[in-house]
Design a protein around this motif. Structure first.
Motif, short mmCIF file in Angstrom:
data_model
loop_
_atom_site.label_atom_id
_atom_site.label_comp_id
_atom_site.label_asym_id
_atom_site.label_seq_id
_atom_site.Cartn_x
_atom_site.Cartn_y
_atom_site.Cartn_z
N TYR A 162 0.75 -0.99 0.41
CA TYR A 162 0.03 -0.28 -0.09
C TYR A 162 0.74 1.33 0.12
CZ TYR A 162 -3.81 -2.92 1.49
OH TYR A 162 -4.79 -4.25 1.49
N SER A 163 0.29 2.11 -0.64
CA SER A 163 1.29 3.72 0.09
C SER A 163 0.36 4.35 1.53
CB SER A 163 0.05 4.61 -1.67
OG SER A 163 0.36 4.11 -2.72
N THR A 164 1.31 5.08 1.51
CA THR A 164 1.21 5.74 2.98
C THR A 164 1.05 7.47 2.72
OG1 THR A 164 3.42 5.38 2.99
CG2 THR A 164 2.10 4.13 4.52
N VAL A 165 0.17 7.30 3.75
CA VAL A 165 -0.20 9.27 3.73
C VAL A 165 0.04 9.21 5.39
CG1 VAL A 165 -2.07 10.86 3.84
CG2 VAL A 165 -2.21 9.27 2.06
N TYR A 166 1.11 10.28 5.18
CA TYR A 166 1.89 10.67 6.82
C TYR A 166 0.97 12.14 6.80
CZ TYR A 166 4.87 7.17 6.85
OH TYR A 166 5.99 5.88 6.56
N LEU A 167 0.08 11.86 7.88
CA LEU A 167 -0.90 12.67 8.54
C LEU A 167 -0.06 13.71 9.78
CD1 LEU A 167 -3.14 14.35 8.03
CD2 LEU A 167 -4.14 12.44 9.13
N LEU A 168 0.06 15.00 9.36
CA LEU A 168 0.91 16.00 11.04
C LEU A 168 -0.52 16.23 11.96
CD1 LEU A 168 3.03 17.65 8.97
CD2 LEU A 168 3.62 16.06 10.39
N ASP A 169 -0.15 16.69 12.43
CA ASP A 169 -1.45 17.15 13.60
C ASP A 169 -2.05 16.21 14.18
OD1 ASP A 169 -0.45 19.79 14.14
OD2 ASP A 169 -1.18 21.05 12.78
N ALA A 170 -1.93 14.98 13.79
CA ALA A 170 -3.22 14.14 14.07
C ALA A 170 -4.14 13.76 15.17
CB ALA A 170 -2.70 12.27 14.26
N ASP A 171 -3.32 14.54 16.68
CA ASP A 171 -4.05 14.58 17.36
C ASP A 171 -5.64 14.80 17.41
OD1 ASP A 171 -2.60 14.11 19.92
OD2 ASP A 171 -1.08 15.27 19.13
N TYR A 172 -5.72 15.99 16.21
CA TYR A 172 -7.34 16.05 16.21
C TYR A 172 -7.55 16.03 14.19
CZ TYR A 172 -5.62 20.24 13.39
OH TYR A 172 -5.76 21.15 12.45
N SER A 173 -6.87 15.77 13.76
CA SER A 173 -7.02 15.69 12.01
C SER A 173 -7.03 14.38 12.43
CB SER A 173 -5.94 16.23 11.41
OG SER A 173 -4.77 15.46 11.57
N GLN A 197 15.22 14.20 10.30
CA GLN A 197 15.38 13.38 10.52
C GLN A 197 14.92 11.75 11.20
OE1 GLN A 197 18.36 13.09 8.92
NE2 GLN A 197 18.03 15.05 8.45
N PHE A 198 13.90 12.04 12.30
CA PHE A 198 12.74 11.59 12.82
C PHE A 198 11.87 10.65 11.58
CE2 PHE A 198 8.41 10.86 14.38
CZ PHE A 198 8.98 9.37 15.04
N LEU A 199 11.66 11.33 10.95
CA LEU A 199 10.45 10.63 10.04
C LEU A 199 11.45 9.92 8.48
CD1 LEU A 199 8.42 13.81 8.82
CD2 LEU A 199 8.44 11.92 10.33
N ASN A 200 12.76 10.59 9.03
CA ASN A 200 13.14 9.95 7.25
C ASN A 200 13.83 7.82 8.12
OD1 ASN A 200 14.55 9.33 5.07
ND2 ASN A 200 15.87 10.42 5.04
N LYS A 201 14.92 8.61 8.85
CA LYS A 201 15.91 7.38 9.58
C LYS A 201 14.81 6.34 10.68
CE LYS A 201 19.75 9.83 8.75
NZ LYS A 201 21.60 10.65 9.64
N GLU A 202 13.78 6.66 11.17
CA GLU A 202 13.11 6.08 12.51
C GLU A 202 11.86 5.32 12.05
OE1 GLU A 202 15.72 7.14 16.47
OE2 GLU A 202 14.07 8.50 15.79
N LEU A 203 10.48 6.85 11.94
CA LEU A 203 9.48 6.14 11.07
C LEU A 203 9.09 5.43 10.48
CD1 LEU A 203 6.11 6.09 12.48
CD2 LEU A 203 6.28 8.85 11.31
N ILE A 204 9.82 5.98 9.08
CA ILE A 204 9.23 5.37 8.04
C ILE A 204 9.57 3.84 7.81
CG2 ILE A 204 9.47 5.20 5.09
CD1 ILE A 204 9.75 8.94 5.05
N PRO A 205 10.89 3.80 8.50
CA PRO A 205 11.15 2.31 8.31
C PRO A 205 10.76 1.76 9.47
CG PRO A 205 13.70 3.84 7.99
CD PRO A 205 12.01 4.86 8.59
N TYR A 206 10.61 2.34 10.49
CA TYR A 206 9.25 1.46 11.15
C TYR A 206 8.06 1.04 10.86
CZ TYR A 206 6.12 0.47 15.51
OH TYR A 206 4.96 -0.25 16.31
#
Length: 264
Positions: free
Chosen positions: A78-89, A156-165
């Motif tokens: 699947y493709s992925t959509v990374y959504l910021l401000d997810a606490d409310y969005s 850096q967190f997105l690229n090196k930690e979150l996306i690999p996770y």
């Protein structure tokens, strides 16, 4: 995912339109306490927690999984959509996206909503993670601006930690989008300029391009070649009356479109 920019921009429009609505609760005028109702469970969702070793912060991930995920035995990616401000969005975006996916209006994709673990510190968290430089005035004010300037650490967190996770945990492909508005739109714009290989799609709504005297626009102008190795699809939107406090419409029409070589 040819139509996902229009899809999620509708979700953000609904989010912004409903922020002034009151919640469904009864208020005792004497005790001034709110009677809360039972929680609503969102279908096809998971909550994960991740600690960043790079920026030392804790994040909570709200993840929406397409219905076919449970039956395809991970053969489909699947493709992925990374959504910021997810606490409310997240909840609203998930419902709009799922509504159209269920009706075959768009291809199925996984939503990764990036929220925060611990007490809700909305202004502090987004000031810290979404702004590209330290500026002590403007924004939410000095109380929060003293935390500003952590956009590169967050990327850096997105690229090196979150996306690999996410890649290890779910059957995903390399088609990735990021969605953000205001400070989140500023952050998404920062990524397009400095890290074009991380996301190949972006939905940027009312970005705070005015931040730090137009720093992002100056950085874009200084780039002679963005060196995009693959085709990028970017959806940009701003409200027609958003020139009130900051010249956001002017930034789009006069500068942003020119730097990104976009035809109006």
């Amino acid at each position: 995912m040819n139509h996902f920019p229009r899809l999620l921009s509708v979700g953000f429009a609904l989010i912004l339109a409903t922020t002034s609505l009151t919640s469904f609760a009864r208020v005792d005028s004497n005790a001034k306490e709110v009677e809360r109702y039972d929680a609503v469970v969102l279908s096809n969702t998971q909550v994960h927690k991740i600690h960043s070793k790079l920026n030392k912060h804790d994040y909570k991930l709200y993840i929406n999984i397409p219905a076919s995920y449970f039956s395809n035995k991970k053969e489909k990616r699947y493709s992925t959509v990374y959504l910021l401000d997810a606490d409310y969005s997240f909840a609203l975006t998930k419902q709009v996206a799922e509504h159209l996916m269920d009706r075959d209006r768009v291809k199925e994709f996984i939503i990764v909503g990036i929220a925060y673990d611990g007490p809700l510190k909305y202004k502090l968290n987004r000031t810290r993670d979404y702004t590209p430089s330290t500026v002590l005035d403007g924004g939410y004010g000095p109380e929060f601006q003293k935390y500003s300037g952590g956009a590169d650490n967050f990327y850096q967190f997105l690229n090196k930690e979150l996306i690999p996770y996410i890649s290890k945990t779910f059957p995903v492909n390399d088609d990735r989008a990021i969605v953000g508005h205001s400070y989140g739109g500023l952050f998404a714009s920062y990524g397009l300029i400095h890290y074009p290989g991380v996301f190949n799609k972006a939905i940027i709504v009312s970005p705070s391009l005015w931040y730090d005297n137009g720093l992002i626009l100056k950085q874009a102008k200084s780039k002679s070649n963005f060196n995009y190795s693959t085709l990028h699809k970017v959806y940009l939107a701003v409200g027609e009356h958003e020139n009130l406090h900051y010249k956001m419409v002017d930034d789009f029409i006069i500068q942003c479109f020119r730097f990104f070589d976009i035809n109006i």
